[in-house]
Design an enzyme around this catalytic site. Structure first.
Site, PDB file in Angstrom:
ATOM      1  N   ASP A  17      20.353  14.979  70.964  1.00 30.34           N
ATOM      2  CA  ASP A  17      20.463  13.666  70.339  1.00 30.34           C
ATOM      3  C   ASP A  17      21.862  13.067  70.427  1.00 30.34           C
ATOM      4  O   ASP A  17      22.042  11.883  70.171  1.00 30.34           O
ATOM      5  CB  ASP A  17      20.070  13.755  68.861  1.00 30.34           C
ATOM      6  CG  ASP A  17      18.627  14.165  68.681  1.00 30.34           C
ATOM      7  OD1 ASP A  17      17.795  13.779  69.529  1.00 30.34           O
ATOM      8  OD2 ASP A  17      18.331  14.886  67.710  1.00 30.34           O
ATOM      9  N   HIS A  18      22.836  13.885  70.714  1.00 33.15           N
ATOM     10  CA  HIS A  18      24.218  13.407  70.753  1.00 33.15           C
ATOM     11  C   HIS A  18      24.581  13.050  72.190  1.00 33.15           C
ATOM     12  O   HIS A  18      25.077  13.865  72.946  1.00 33.15           O
ATOM     13  CB  HIS A  18      25.173  14.452  70.177  1.00 33.15           C
ATOM     14  CG  HIS A  18      26.492  13.876  69.791  1.00 33.15           C
ATOM     15  ND1 HIS A  18      27.606  13.989  70.573  1.00 33.15           N
ATOM     16  CD2 HIS A  18      26.861  13.159  68.701  1.00 33.15           C
ATOM     17  CE1 HIS A  18      28.616  13.381  69.988  1.00 33.15           C
ATOM     18  NE2 HIS A  18      28.202  12.863  68.848  1.00 33.15           N
ATOM     19  N   PHE A  19      24.251  11.834  72.546  1.00 31.25           N
ATOM     20  CA  PHE A  19      24.425  11.287  73.889  1.00 31.25           C
ATOM     21  C   PHE A  19      23.587  12.068  74.905  1.00 31.25           C
ATOM     22  O   PHE A  19      24.122  12.835  75.703  1.00 31.25           O
ATOM     23  CB  PHE A  19      25.899  11.267  74.306  1.00 31.25           C
ATOM     24  CG  PHE A  19      26.808  10.627  73.300  1.00 31.25           C
ATOM     25  CD1 PHE A  19      26.549   9.360  72.806  1.00 31.25           C
ATOM     26  CD2 PHE A  19      27.925  11.290  72.838  1.00 31.25           C
ATOM     27  CE1 PHE A  19      27.392   8.765  71.887  1.00 31.25           C
ATOM     28  CE2 PHE A  19      28.769  10.700  71.912  1.00 31.25           C
ATOM     29  CZ  PHE A  19      28.496   9.445  71.437  1.00 31.25           C
TER      30      PHE A  19
END
Length: 148
Positions: A17-19
């Site tokens: 989910d983080h980039f």
């Protein structure tokens, strides 16, 4: 001084989910590596005398680059002061020759029984678990520590 190493793995679920196109370790987790390293330094210097080691304050945090899957972060933490209940540190995280995070911070350490004597048994269980486990960061963080 304490040195700890963290290997960043694509299997770490928050990276999805983080980039998603450019997965990198979130900045707060870069900082957490410094805090966890300092926690171990306190435990070692105080011979596990206190069950609780908590972050009190952070100053001068500088994020200089990213840590992506496949990279190893080497954290170096220096104790500026270690007192009975508070300690101050400076620390930096590096990937190879590049510094990617640095900060100044203060930790608070105490026993639950300091406020409530009925908690002494819990203090003992926590400190014994830390001694046996040898890894305050959980099994998924794979932190290796070396105290100098």
């Amino acid at each position: 001084m304490l040195t700890a190493v963290k290997s960043v793995s694509l299997a770490e679920e928050y990276l999805a989910d983080h980039f998603p196109i450019f997965p990198v370790l979130p900045g707060v987790l870069l900082l957490e590596g410094l805090i966890e390293s300092a926690s171990w330094l306190i435990r070692d210097k105080n011979q596990f005398a206190q069950s609780m080691v908590l972050l009190e304050s952070v100053r001068n945090v500088r994020y200089k680059s990213f840590a992506a899957p496949g990279m190893k972060i080497e954290y170096l933490v220096n104790a500026k002061t270690v007192q009975d209940n508070t300690s101050s540190f400076s620390g930096a995280g590096r990937c190879g020759d590049e510094e990617i995070v640095s900060a100044q911070f203060t930790m608070r350490h105490f026993n639950l029984a300091d406020e409530n004597p009925k908690m002494a048994m819990i203090d003992g269980q926590v400190t014994e678990a830390m001694k046996i486990d040898g890894n305050c960061c959980g099994s998924d963080n794979r932190v290796k520590r070396a105290i100098h």
